[in-house]
Motif scaffolding. Sequence first.
Motif, PDB file in Angstrom:
ATOM      1  N   LEU A 202     -21.385   0.867  12.981  1.00 26.95           N
ATOM      2  CA  LEU A 202     -21.532   1.696  11.785  1.00 26.95           C
ATOM      3  C   LEU A 202     -20.215   2.393  11.438  1.00 26.95           C
ATOM      4  N   ILE A 203     -19.510   2.894  12.447  1.00 34.39           N
ATOM      5  CA  ILE A 203     -18.219   3.538  12.208  1.00 34.39           C
ATOM      6  C   ILE A 203     -17.205   2.524  11.682  1.00 34.39           C
ATOM      7  N   ALA A 204     -17.205   1.328  12.257  1.00 33.67           N
ATOM      8  CA  ALA A 204     -16.275   0.285  11.809  1.00 33.67           C
ATOM      9  C   ALA A 204     -16.527  -0.079  10.355  1.00 33.67           C
ATOM     10  N   ILE A 205     -17.780  -0.109   9.938  1.00 33.84           N
ATOM     11  CA  ILE A 205     -18.099  -0.375   8.532  1.00 33.84           C
ATOM     12  C   ILE A 205     -17.498   0.710   7.640  1.00 33.84           C
ATOM     13  N   GLY A 206     -17.619   1.965   8.063  1.00 29.34           N
ATOM     14  CA  GLY A 206     -17.072   3.056   7.274  1.00 29.34           C
ATOM     15  C   GLY A 206     -15.564   3.003   7.163  1.00 29.34           C
ATOM     16  N   VAL A 207     -14.892   2.574   8.225  1.00 20.69           N
ATOM     17  CA  VAL A 207     -13.432   2.503   8.213  1.00 20.69           C
ATOM     18  C   VAL A 207     -12.950   1.292   7.414  1.00 20.69           C
ATOM     19  N   PHE A 208     -13.696   0.195   7.472  1.00 15.73           N
ATOM     20  CA  PHE A 208     -13.236  -1.070   6.910  1.00 15.73           C
ATOM     21  C   PHE A 208     -12.915  -0.983   5.429  1.00 15.73           C
ATOM     22  N   PHE A 209     -13.805  -0.413   4.628  1.00 18.89           N
ATOM     23  CA  PHE A 209     -13.677  -0.516   3.174  1.00 18.89           C
ATOM     24  C   PHE A 209     -12.480   0.240   2.609  1.00 18.89           C
ATOM     25  N   PRO A 210     -12.197   1.490   3.005  1.00 19.54           N
ATOM     26  CA  PRO A 210     -10.978   2.119   2.451  1.00 19.54           C
ATOM     27  C   PRO A 210      -9.696   1.415   2.885  1.00 19.54           C
ATOM     28  N   VAL A 211      -9.670   0.882   4.112  1.00 20.19           N
ATOM     29  CA  VAL A 211      -8.479   0.162   4.553  1.00 20.19           C
ATOM     30  C   VAL A 211      -8.340  -1.139   3.768  1.00 20.19           C
ATOM     31  N   TYR A 212      -9.442  -1.857   3.578  1.00 20.09           N
ATOM     32  CA  TYR A 212      -9.406  -3.099   2.801  1.00 20.09           C
ATOM     33  C   TYR A 212      -8.918  -2.839   1.380  1.00 20.09           C
ATOM     34  N   LEU A 213      -9.470  -1.819   0.724  1.00 23.43           N
ATOM     35  CA  LEU A 213      -9.066  -1.508  -0.645  1.00 23.43           C
ATOM     36  C   LEU A 213      -7.599  -1.073  -0.698  1.00 23.43           C
ATOM     37  N   GLY A 214      -7.177  -0.270   0.272  1.00 29.22           N
ATOM     38  CA  GLY A 214      -5.804   0.203   0.277  1.00 29.22           C
ATOM     39  C   GLY A 214      -4.801  -0.919   0.469  1.00 29.22           C
ATOM     40  N   ILE A 215      -5.076  -1.821   1.405  1.00 29.71           N
ATOM     41  CA  ILE A 215      -4.154  -2.929   1.661  1.00 29.71           C
ATOM     42  C   ILE A 215      -4.115  -3.879   0.469  1.00 29.71           C
ATOM     43  N   THR A 216      -5.280  -4.213  -0.067  1.00 27.75           N
ATOM     44  CA  THR A 216      -5.326  -5.096  -1.232  1.00 27.75           C
ATOM     45  C   THR A 216      -4.583  -4.490  -2.415  1.00 27.75           C
ATOM     46  N   GLY A 217      -4.868  -3.233  -2.709  1.00 28.98           N
ATOM     47  CA  GLY A 217      -4.198  -2.579  -3.830  1.00 28.98           C
ATOM     48  C   GLY A 217      -2.702  -2.441  -3.630  1.00 28.98           C
ATOM     49  N   ALA A 218      -2.283  -2.181  -2.389  1.00 30.18           N
ATOM     50  CA  ALA A 218      -0.851  -2.046  -2.117  1.00 30.18           C
ATOM     51  C   ALA A 218      -0.116  -3.359  -2.347  1.00 30.18           C
ATOM     52  N   ILE A 219      -0.704  -4.466  -1.914  1.00 32.37           N
ATOM     53  CA  ILE A 219      -0.058  -5.767  -2.115  1.00 32.37           C
ATOM     54  C   ILE A 219      -0.010  -6.126  -3.601  1.00 32.37           C
ATOM     55  N   LEU A 220      -1.101  -5.862  -4.307  1.00 35.69           N
ATOM     56  CA  LEU A 220      -1.133  -6.202  -5.728  1.00 35.69           C
ATOM     57  C   LEU A 220      -0.211  -5.326  -6.571  1.00 35.69           C
ATOM     58  N   SER A 221       0.142  -4.149  -6.041  1.00 35.25           N
ATOM     59  CA  SER A 221       0.995  -3.241  -6.822  1.00 35.25           C
ATOM     60  C   SER A 221       2.481  -3.378  -6.491  1.00 35.25           C
ATOM     61  N   VAL A 222       2.850  -4.366  -5.664  1.00 31.83           N
ATOM     62  CA  VAL A 222       4.261  -4.590  -5.353  1.00 31.83           C
ATOM     63  C   VAL A 222       5.004  -4.979  -6.635  1.00 31.83           C
ATOM     64  N   ASP A 223       6.154  -4.384  -6.836  1.00 34.86           N
ATOM     65  CA  ASP A 223       6.948  -4.646  -8.039  1.00 34.86           C
ATOM     66  C   ASP A 223       7.321  -6.134  -8.107  1.00 34.86           C
ATOM     67  N   ARG A 224       7.041  -6.741  -9.262  1.00 30.68           N
ATOM     68  CA  ARG A 224       7.333  -8.158  -9.441  1.00 30.68           C
ATOM     69  C   ARG A 224       8.833  -8.460  -9.290  1.00 30.68           C
ATOM     70  N   LYS A 225       9.683  -7.487  -9.645  1.00 32.79           N
ATOM     71  CA  LYS A 225      11.132  -7.712  -9.537  1.00 32.79           C
ATOM     72  C   LYS A 225      11.544  -7.922  -8.089  1.00 32.79           C
ATOM     73  N   LEU A 226      10.884  -7.234  -7.169  1.00 35.43           N
ATOM     74  CA  LEU A 226      11.211  -7.426  -5.752  1.00 35.43           C
ATOM     75  C   LEU A 226      10.892  -8.849  -5.300  1.00 35.43           C
ATOM     76  N   ILE A 227       9.766  -9.375  -5.762  1.00 35.85           N
ATOM     77  CA  ILE A 227       9.405 -10.751  -5.418  1.00 35.85           C
ATOM     78  C   ILE A 227      10.422 -11.724  -6.014  1.00 35.85           C
ATOM     79  N   GLU A 228      10.838 -11.457  -7.236  1.00 40.39           N
ATOM     80  CA  GLU A 228      11.820 -12.347  -7.878  1.00 40.39           C
ATOM     81  C   GLU A 228      13.161 -12.319  -7.146  1.00 40.39           C
ATOM     82  N   VAL A 229      13.552 -11.148  -6.657  1.00 42.75           N
ATOM     83  CA  VAL A 229      14.792 -11.063  -5.885  1.00 42.75           C
ATOM     84  C   VAL A 229      14.684 -11.901  -4.616  1.00 42.75           C
ATOM     85  N   GLY A 230      13.539 -11.821  -3.952  1.00 45.56           N
ATOM     86  CA  GLY A 230      13.340 -12.640  -2.760  1.00 45.56           C
ATOM     87  C   GLY A 230      13.397 -14.122  -3.059  1.00 45.56           C
TER      88      GLY A 230
END
Length: 284
Positions: free
Chosen positions: A154-182
């Motif tokens: 039950l605790i793992a379920i509670g922890v999972f969702f904010p971490v999942y949303l945070g990681i997904t949102g962080a990756i999707l919000s990476v500046d496109r210019k940084l990817i282009e430089v790479g």
Amino acid sequence: MTGKATSQAWSSLEEAAALAAPPPAGKRRALDWRVLLGFLLPVLIALVWEAAVRFGFVQGRLVPPPSRIIETLTNLAATGELWIHVWATLWRVSVGFFLGASAGIVFGAISGSSETARRLLDPTLQALRAIPSIAWVPLFILWLGIFEASKVALIAIGVFFPVYLGITGAILSVDRKLIEVGRVFRLSRAKMARRILLPAVLPEALISLRSGLGLGFMFVVAAEIMGASEGLGYLLVDGQQMGRPDHILAAIIAFAVLGKLADSLLVGVTKPLVRWQDTARGTL
């Protein structure tokens, strides 16, 4: 050109040494005062609360004064009962946080880096996220029994969702210019992830871990209410059943202190990972 390059190199070394050097004594004293400032509000509330009870503005039976709560905590600590409950709660949160955060990082990275995976996984996970925590309790008891496995799940379920949303949102919000430089420098996927994506997502990822840890402490209450014989959640229920508001408030304060210490430990451990950030935190 050689002399200019040498002077630039020395300047860079001096800047790095200045960043790595310990803060001056005046700044350390300022930091100490900032730490002490954080205790001002709870101490002030406790003093007002104590005075209100002593002067008869509120009842001391249903709203025990801080002196009685401190006495209760001292007695529980002296008998060792408090440490048993603290250890049980801390163990459950630690294991549940590790499992939930690990799964959240993995699924968040997969969903954030692949549109196909995101379209496949995200709708189901978002639907599961909307389910109240208490709704999982009967199912986990049926599947895993009433012992530790169901509480940790039950605790793992509670922890999972904010971490999942945070990681997904962080990756999707990476500046496109940084990817282009790479891509201009023809970095491989592994180097792209290590040199560009990881530093870009770390700040938001660490915030999501802190949110997950906070929810872990919230979910442990529901987990320990559903049949535990040890833990701060059990102490809450026991105080309610025995009509002991001092026990209830002592457990709440213990939750607050334990959660704050765990959050500070997480911040302290992960702070070196984002030391490179040039933020306005120190100037505000």
